[in-house]
Design an enzyme around this catalytic site. Structure first.
Site, PDB file in Angstrom:
ATOM      1  N   PRO A   9       0.852  -1.293  -0.064  1.00  0.00           N
ATOM      2  CA  PRO A   9      -0.099   0.010  -0.008  1.00  0.00           C
ATOM      3  C   PRO A   9       0.931   1.334   0.076  1.00  0.00           C
ATOM      4  O   PRO A   9       1.733   1.237   0.735  1.00  0.00           O
ATOM      5  CB  PRO A   9      -0.853  -0.150   1.274  1.00  0.00           C
ATOM      6  CG  PRO A   9      -0.166  -1.123   2.168  1.00  0.00           C
ATOM      7  CD  PRO A   9       0.464  -2.130   1.215  1.00  0.00           C
ATOM      8  N   ASN A  10       0.380   2.151  -0.775  1.00  0.00           N
ATOM      9  CA  ASN A  10       0.972   3.512  -1.052  1.00  0.00           C
ATOM     10  C   ASN A  10       2.361   3.652  -1.677  1.00  0.00           C
ATOM     11  O   ASN A  10       2.831   4.670  -1.933  1.00  0.00           O
ATOM     12  CB  ASN A  10       0.926   4.232   0.526  1.00  0.00           C
ATOM     13  CG  ASN A  10      -0.309   4.128   1.214  1.00  0.00           C
ATOM     14  OD1 ASN A  10      -1.246   4.933   0.557  1.00  0.00           O
ATOM     15  ND2 ASN A  10      -0.441   3.994   2.358  1.00  0.00           N
ATOM     16  N   ARG A  17       4.409  10.887  -2.184  1.00  0.00           N
ATOM     17  CA  ARG A  17       4.347  10.950  -0.852  1.00  0.00           C
ATOM     18  C   ARG A  17       5.826  11.094  -0.139  1.00  0.00           C
ATOM     19  O   ARG A  17       6.750  10.689  -0.662  1.00  0.00           O
ATOM     20  CB  ARG A  17       3.939   9.305  -0.421  1.00  0.00           C
ATOM     21  CG  ARG A  17       4.733   8.363  -0.454  1.00  0.00           C
ATOM     22  CD  ARG A  17       4.362   7.012  -0.258  1.00  0.00           C
ATOM     23  NE  ARG A  17       4.129   6.581   1.450  1.00  0.00           N
ATOM     24  CZ  ARG A  17       4.143   5.804   1.784  1.00  0.00           C
ATOM     25  NH1 ARG A  17       4.504   4.371   1.198  1.00  0.00           N
ATOM     26  NH2 ARG A  17       4.186   5.654   3.154  1.00  0.00           N
ATOM     27  N   TYR A  22      11.189   9.044   1.440  1.00  0.00           N
ATOM     28  CA  TYR A  22      11.121   8.117   0.232  1.00  0.00           C
ATOM     29  C   TYR A  22      11.795   8.555  -0.989  1.00  0.00           C
ATOM     30  O   TYR A  22      11.816   7.586  -2.007  1.00  0.00           O
ATOM     31  CB  TYR A  22       9.769   7.533   0.071  1.00  0.00           C
ATOM     32  CG  TYR A  22       9.019   6.903   1.497  1.00  0.00           C
ATOM     33  CD1 TYR A  22       9.355   5.836   1.822  1.00  0.00           C
ATOM     34  CD2 TYR A  22       7.894   7.551   1.883  1.00  0.00           C
ATOM     35  CE1 TYR A  22       8.857   5.198   2.910  1.00  0.00           C
ATOM     36  CE2 TYR A  22       7.162   7.080   2.952  1.00  0.00           C
ATOM     37  CZ  TYR A  22       7.804   5.662   3.497  1.00  0.00           C
ATOM     38  OH  TYR A  22       7.030   5.393   4.497  1.00  0.00           O
ATOM     39  N   ASN A  74       7.970  -5.634  -0.461  1.00  0.00           N
ATOM     40  CA  ASN A  74       7.797  -4.372   0.515  1.00  0.00           C
ATOM     41  C   ASN A  74       6.468  -4.268   0.968  1.00  0.00           C
ATOM     42  O   ASN A  74       5.712  -3.802   0.156  1.00  0.00           O
ATOM     43  CB  ASN A  74       8.292  -3.367  -0.392  1.00  0.00           C
ATOM     44  CG  ASN A  74       8.252  -2.256   0.641  1.00  0.00           C
ATOM     45  OD1 ASN A  74       7.572  -2.164   1.850  1.00  0.00           O
ATOM     46  ND2 ASN A  74       8.806  -0.908   0.312  1.00  0.00           N
ATOM     47  N   ALA A  77       2.937  -0.589   5.170  1.00  0.00           N
ATOM     48  CA  ALA A  77       2.147  -0.595   6.559  1.00  0.00           C
ATOM     49  C   ALA A  77       2.012  -2.120   7.147  1.00  0.00           C
ATOM     50  O   ALA A  77       1.847  -2.252   8.177  1.00  0.00           O
ATOM     51  CB  ALA A  77       1.306   0.582   6.637  1.00  0.00           C
ATOM     52  N   GLU A  98      12.475  -9.365   2.348  1.00  0.00           N
ATOM     53  CA  GLU A  98      11.779  -7.987   2.847  1.00  0.00           C
ATOM     54  C   GLU A  98      12.490  -6.753   2.684  1.00  0.00           C
ATOM     55  O   GLU A  98      13.531  -6.955   3.109  1.00  0.00           O
ATOM     56  CB  GLU A  98      11.050  -8.012   4.256  1.00  0.00           C
ATOM     57  CG  GLU A  98      10.463  -6.799   4.648  1.00  0.00           C
ATOM     58  CD  GLU A  98       9.585  -7.311   5.789  1.00  0.00           C
ATOM     59  OE1 GLU A  98       8.967  -8.257   5.995  1.00  0.00           O
ATOM     60  OE2 GLU A  98       9.698  -6.484   6.829  1.00  0.00           O
ATOM     61  N   HIS A 100      12.525  -2.499   2.784  1.00  0.00           N
ATOM     62  CA  HIS A 100      12.143  -1.127   3.061  1.00  0.00           C
ATOM     63  C   HIS A 100      12.836  -0.102   2.486  1.00  0.00           C
ATOM     64  O   HIS A 100      13.976  -0.133   2.787  1.00  0.00           O
ATOM     65  CB  HIS A 100      11.929  -1.047   4.525  1.00  0.00           C
ATOM     66  CG  HIS A 100      10.785  -1.970   5.137  1.00  0.00           C
ATOM     67  ND1 HIS A 100       9.480  -2.039   4.822  1.00  0.00           N
ATOM     68  CD2 HIS A 100      11.112  -3.140   5.950  1.00  0.00           C
ATOM     69  CE1 HIS A 100       8.936  -3.138   5.331  1.00  0.00           C
ATOM     70  NE2 HIS A 100       9.667  -3.739   5.868  1.00  0.00           N
ATOM     71  N   ARG A 107      12.251   5.304  12.859  1.00  0.00           N
ATOM     72  CA  ARG A 107      11.109   6.348  12.568  1.00  0.00           C
ATOM     73  C   ARG A 107      10.324   5.849  14.028  1.00  0.00           C
ATOM     74  O   ARG A 107      10.351   5.756  15.172  1.00  0.00           O
ATOM     75  CB  ARG A 107      10.485   5.814  11.222  1.00  0.00           C
ATOM     76  CG  ARG A 107      11.520   6.151  10.190  1.00  0.00           C
ATOM     77  CD  ARG A 107      11.014   5.841   8.679  1.00  0.00           C
ATOM     78  NE  ARG A 107       9.922   6.657   8.585  1.00  0.00           N
ATOM     79  CZ  ARG A 107       9.004   6.067   7.575  1.00  0.00           C
ATOM     80  NH1 ARG A 107       8.930   5.209   6.756  1.00  0.00           N
ATOM     81  NH2 ARG A 107       7.815   7.090   7.483  1.00  0.00           N
TER      82      ARG A 107
HETATM   83  C1  DQA Z   1       7.825   1.235   3.840  1.00  0.00           C
HETATM   84  C2  DQA Z   1       8.010   1.567   5.449  1.00  0.00           C
HETATM   85  C3  DQA Z   1       6.579   1.260   6.184  1.00  0.00           C
HETATM   86  O1  DQA Z   1       6.478   1.547   7.527  1.00  0.00           O
HETATM   87  C4  DQA Z   1       5.629   2.255   5.363  1.00  0.00           C
HETATM   88  O2  DQA Z   1       4.170   1.935   6.020  1.00  0.00           O
HETATM   89  C5  DQA Z   1       5.373   2.259   4.019  1.00  0.00           C
HETATM   90  C6  DQA Z   1       6.904   2.239   3.395  1.00  0.00           C
HETATM   91  C7  DQA Z   1       9.352   1.574   3.397  1.00  0.00           C
HETATM   92  O3  DQA Z   1       9.519   1.169   2.244  1.00  0.00           O
HETATM   93  O4  DQA Z   1      10.157   2.227   4.079  1.00  0.00           O
HETATM   94  O5  DQA Z   1       4.622   2.172   3.448  1.00  0.00           O
HETATM   95  O6  DQA Z   1       7.537  -0.385   3.878  1.00  0.00           O
END
Ligand code: DQA
Length: 141
Positions: A9-10, A17, A22, A74, A77, A98, A100, A107
């Site tokens: 998501p996102n 964003r 990011y 990835n 959240a 995994e 990120h 954070r």
């Molecule tokens: C994320 C870190 C997560 O905490 C966050 O909710 C994201 C992006 C990262 O790639 O740093 O959406 O996965």
């Protein structure tokens, strides 16, 4: 070798964003850059993104039938609370890395916990999109 880059998501909003966290690169450019990099390592990389937990689980299950060799995930959240994605990763018996983009350990308190990482071979975080290439290197080795 066939690998999936699965983003949650996102992450389709990369480049829009929270750029200070990011970065400026958008979702499509990160995918095409990673696909190109994978090609130089002899890896066919497919990209998939969804904002929906169910679609991510369906895609993980599909990886089993589509005979992927591994997955770079990835989970966004969902990382922090999706036991359903943890179970899906365990179910398909494929190696998952995994990744990120941000360093989740520096954070918010809730980001320090990954419930999905224990189902994975390992976790890479804090290196921006370069983390996806590091995961490619793992599969290429
Ligand atoms: C994320 C870190 C997560 O905490 C966050 O909710 C994201 C992006 C990262 O790639 O740093 O959406 O996965």
């Amino acid at each position: 070798m066939k690998i999936l880059l699965l983003q949650g998501p996102n992450l389709n909003f990369l480049g829009i964003r929270e750029k200070s966290i990011y970065g400026d690169a958008d979702y499509n450019s990160i995918c095409s850059d990673t696909v190109q990099y994978a090609k130089t390592k002899g890896i066919d990389l497919d990209c998939f993104q969804s904002n929906s937990e169910g679609e991510i689980i369906d895609k993980i299950q599909q990886c089993y039938f589509d005979r992927y060799d591994g997955v770079i995930i990835n989970p966004g959240a969902y990382t922090h609370y999706s036991y359903a994605i943890f179970d899906a990763i365990k179910s398909v018996k494929l190696p998952f890395i995994e990744v990120h983009l941000s360093n989740i350990h520096t954070r918010d308190e809730f980001r320090k916990v990954s419930v999905t990482a224990p189902a994975c071979v390992g976790q890479i975080c804090g290196f921006g999109p370069f983390g996806y290439k590091m995961a490619i290197d793992y599969f290429a080795k």
